[in-house]
Design a protein around this motif. Structure first.
Motif, PDB file in Angstrom:
ATOM      1  N   SER A 151       0.836  -1.209   0.000  1.00  0.00           N
ATOM      2  CA  SER A 151       0.000   0.000   0.000  1.00  0.00           C
ATOM      3  C   SER A 151       0.865   1.251   0.000  1.00  0.00           C
ATOM      4  CB  SER A 151      -0.937  -0.013   1.209  1.00  0.00           C
ATOM      5  OG  SER A 151      -1.789  -1.140   1.180  1.00  0.00           O
ATOM      6  N   ALA A 155       0.819   4.151  -2.842  1.00  0.00           N
ATOM      7  CA  ALA A 155       0.504   5.528  -2.467  1.00  0.00           C
ATOM      8  C   ALA A 155       1.642   6.474  -2.854  1.00  0.00           C
ATOM      9  CB  ALA A 155       0.233   5.608  -0.968  1.00  0.00           C
ATOM     10  N   HIS A 394      -6.472  15.607  -3.003  1.00  0.00           N
ATOM     11  CA  HIS A 394      -6.030  14.212  -3.060  1.00  0.00           C
ATOM     12  C   HIS A 394      -4.556  14.088  -2.685  1.00  0.00           C
ATOM     13  CE1 HIS A 394      -6.204  10.033  -4.305  1.00  0.00           C
ATOM     14  NE2 HIS A 394      -5.086  10.213  -4.993  1.00  0.00           N
ATOM     15  N   ASN A 397      -4.405  14.445   1.071  1.00  0.00           N
ATOM     16  CA  ASN A 397      -4.894  13.221   1.726  1.00  0.00           C
ATOM     17  C   ASN A 397      -3.916  12.065   1.537  1.00  0.00           C
ATOM     18  OD1 ASN A 397      -7.175  14.610   2.479  1.00  0.00           O
ATOM     19  ND2 ASN A 397      -8.367  13.924   0.700  1.00  0.00           N
ATOM     20  N   GLN A 398      -3.295  12.008   0.358  1.00  0.00           N
ATOM     21  CA  GLN A 398      -2.350  10.932   0.089  1.00  0.00           C
ATOM     22  C   GLN A 398      -1.140  11.035   1.011  1.00  0.00           C
ATOM     23  OE1 GLN A 398      -3.485   8.756  -1.631  1.00  0.00           O
ATOM     24  NE2 GLN A 398      -2.047   7.611  -2.836  1.00  0.00           N
ATOM     25  N   GLU A 400      -1.194  12.349   4.023  1.00  0.00           N
ATOM     26  CA  GLU A 400      -1.655  11.907   5.344  1.00  0.00           C
ATOM     27  C   GLU A 400      -1.756  10.387   5.402  1.00  0.00           C
ATOM     28  OE1 GLU A 400      -5.322  13.813   6.120  1.00  0.00           O
ATOM     29  OE2 GLU A 400      -4.486  15.857   6.139  1.00  0.00           O
ATOM     30  N   ARG A 401      -2.275   9.779   4.327  1.00  0.00           N
ATOM     31  CA  ARG A 401      -2.380   8.313   4.292  1.00  0.00           C
ATOM     32  C   ARG A 401      -1.005   7.664   4.321  1.00  0.00           C
ATOM     33  NH1 ARG A 401      -3.028   4.420   0.032  1.00  0.00           N
ATOM     34  NH2 ARG A 401      -4.145   2.573   0.800  1.00  0.00           N
ATOM     35  N   ILE A 404       0.216   7.672   7.842  1.00  0.00           N
ATOM     36  CA  ILE A 404      -0.472   6.645   8.644  1.00  0.00           C
ATOM     37  C   ILE A 404       0.082   5.259   8.330  1.00  0.00           C
ATOM     38  CG2 ILE A 404      -2.698   5.533   9.041  1.00  0.00           C
ATOM     39  CD1 ILE A 404      -4.017   8.245   8.567  1.00  0.00           C
ATOM     40  N   LEU A 405       0.273   4.954   7.030  1.00  0.00           N
ATOM     41  CA  LEU A 405       0.789   3.645   6.638  1.00  0.00           C
ATOM     42  C   LEU A 405       2.209   3.419   7.161  1.00  0.00           C
ATOM     43  CD1 LEU A 405      -0.510   3.434   2.948  1.00  0.00           C
ATOM     44  CD2 LEU A 405      -1.274   2.052   4.879  1.00  0.00           C
TER      45      LEU A 405
END
Length: 587
Positions: A151, A155, A394, A397-398, A400-401, A404-405
């Motif tokens: 993931s 990303a 986007h 948000n990407q 931030e994702r 998190i990952l």
């Protein structure tokens, strides 16, 4: 399946699973949802036993019940070892039983089905689970780390593509786009309101001539509808009056016949038929029946005066009905003419209304067209601005994702590092298996195949290698049989000694099939059976060994006669056919 099995409808028996005795009933069907009856055999009046009905396979089925009773783990493993995050497949009781049941056609050919791809896949997983190489928690953490890592890579790639696109495109900053979007949305709202107001003016404030024509058309349609309803009502009344006239005329004719018959024929007796001329016998029917028409004679003679009065009344009613019919026909003609005239006037008014409306709308067509073009342009600008801002959102948000990952991956790696896997203990278990198998091969006088007899378990395939040779490279079927027997027994005795997971029973079929009866081969067969007896005595409470053989050496029959539980022959089969069963019953 042999033909004798066709008459077997179910299997029943008592099975010791762990430390509990169970009664089983299994229908002889192949469907997965066929119920298996399971009941505790040690129940009493004081203690109520457990009774279950389980599906033959699947989740919470009989297979999982046996795994739980034997203390074996209920786990699922990846279908493909190289793709641990993909589909999982359960390790069933059948996979464990491959380590317990060695049939005669496999004993000298393969080790627990290693030549069959699917069975070999499960065989290796069972080995890893039993010997501690496979840790369920470790496998779960590794699979999660791999999934999170995939993931993160996806990303990052997407983030780089969006960043490169925004850098090359002449969008301006995010704040500039948001300001432009707000202005365009205000413009769009004003244009849409103008469109609405213009259309409302056309609909609610038409010219005086158009309003008058529209009202005239509506009134005329109501008038035509009322005329049509009255026309349908008069037509129905006319049909009813015509039916009444026919009924009255028919009644008048019947009354006339009755009056004439009463006057001219009441005192006549017919001796011939007035229709065909044949003779009539008045005694051919009962007295109360008319011998001419064979209908019951009336109890009261007809009254001629009454018939005449009824005839006058009907005649008057017929005349009155004809008068009403004429009136209704006149009304219908008048209504039809009025309806036709109304339809012609409606056509003329509709044409006038269409012409007036077309002229009125065409005068405002340019205004409507200009508004529509402006709305379409502004809507396109707003859609483009929203897509552009969506790219910025986007990208944010990407990022931030991604954060998190990455945090999740760090947590999983910490858990993985903290998880203590007893790899050394697994190696000790495998070393014990190698030593036990070597001991059994030496006691069976296996050929050395060189200067020194050695045993090694391959750490990739988990297959035994004897004196450096794999099982498939062994020279003879007899040697493969000895190796397979020693390998199977070593697994079960080591599992018991070291507390490893493995069902406690072994079935070996045809152990002497590939050995001679004399010389060293004969001695090896004797050694094999003596080893069986010794292991059975040593592990009597924990391991059950069932050996099936076509022919036993006399020495074994003499020494182990008390251990022979069943002897079968061509004439004395375990399952007899219908013919043999009938013969036994007759005797």
């Amino acid at each position: 399946m042999p033909p004798e099995m066709e008459q077997v409808r179910a299997l029943t028996g008592e099975v010791l699973l762990g430390d509990r005795l169970w009664k089983l009933y299994r229908p002889m069907v192949t469907t997965k949802d066929a119920p298996v009856e399971v009941a505790e055999a040690d129940s009493s009046e004081e203690v109520e036993g457990i009774a279950l009905r389980l599906p033959a396979a699947g989740s919470a089925g009989y297979g999982e019940f046996v795994l739980q009773q034997l203390g074996l783990p209920v786990v699922s493993v990846p279908r493909a070892r190289k793709e641990p995050t993909l589909d999982q497949t359960p390790v069933t009781i059948n996979d464990w039983l491959h380590y317990c049941i060695v049939t005669g056609d496999e004993l000298d050919v393969q080790v627990f089905g290693h030549r069959e791809t699917f069975r070999d896949h499960k065989r290796r997983w069972v080995f890893e689970i039993a010997y501690g190489l496979y840790d369920e928690e470790l496998a779960r953490l590794s699979a999660q780390i791999r999934q999170v890592d995939l993931s993160i890579r996806a990303a990052e790639a997407e983030h780089e593509v969006v960043a490169a696109f925004l850098a090359e495109a002449e969008f301006g900053s995010k704040e500039e786009l948001e300001g432009t979007l707000e202005a365009e949305q205000e413009t769009l709202s004003a244009l849409q309101q103008s469109q609405h107001d213009t259309r409302s003016a056309f609909e609610h404030e038409p010219a005086e001539e158009i309003a008058a024509l529209r009202a005239g058309v509506l009134d005329l349609r109501k008038e035509i509808d009322a005329d049509k309803a009255e026309l349908r009502q008069h037509e129905a009344q006319l049909r009813d009056l015509l039916d009444l006239e026919r009924q009255l005329v028919s009644l008048s004719k019947r009354l006339t016949r009755s009056i004439v018959a009463d006057e001219w024929m009441v005192d006549f007796d017919f001796i011939v038929c007035p229709r065909c001329g044949h003779d009539l016998d008045r005694h051919r029917v009962e007295t109360s029946i008319c011998y001419l028409c064979e209908q019951p004679e009336p109890d009261i003679a007809p009254n001629r005066e009454t018939l005449l009065r009824e005839q006058d009344r009907v005649t008057f009613q017929i005349a009155e009905t004809k008068q009403l019919i004429e009136e209704r026909r006149y009304s219908l003609e008048r209504l039809r003419n009025a309806s036709n005239e109304g339809a012609e006037r409606l056509i003329k008014l509709s044409v006038q209304l269409d012409q007036a409306t077309e002229q009125f709308v065409s005068s405002h067509a340019s205004e409507l067209k200009a508004l529509a073009a402006q709305v379409a342009t502004v809507e396109a600008n707003v859609a483009w601005l929203l897509r552009s801002l969506k790219l910025f959102a986007h990208q944010s948000n990407q990022q931030e994702r991604l954060d998190i990952l990455r945090d999740r991956k760090a947590e999983l790696e910490a858990d993985l590092e903290a998880h203590d896997v007893a790899v050394s203990e697994a190696e000790e278990n495998i070393a014990a298996l190698e030593a036990r198998m070597l001991d059994y091969l030496q006691r069976l006088n296996a050929p050395t195949l060189g200067d020194l007899l050695t045993v090694r378990i391959n750490r990739t395939s988990y297959l035994p290698e004897v004196s450096g040779r794999t099982f498939d490279e062994l020279s003879s079927q007899g040697l493969k049989t000895i190796v397979n027997v020693a390998h199977t027994l070593a697994h079960h005795t080591v599992a018991i000694d070291r507390g490893l997971a493995l069902p406690g029973f072994v079935v070996l079929d045809g152990v002497s099939a590939n050995s001679g009866k004399d010389g060293l081969d004969g001695e090896r067969v004797l050694d094999m059976y003596r080893l069986f007896a010794e292991i059975s005595d040593s592990y009597s409470d924990q391991l059950q060994i069932l050996v099936v053989d076509n022919e036993l050496p006399p020495e074994i029959v003499a020494d182990l006669n008390d251990r022979i539980v069943l002897t079968l022959s061509q004439n004395d089969r375990l399952i007899v056919g219908p013919a043999e069963l009938t013969a036994t019953t007759d005797q």
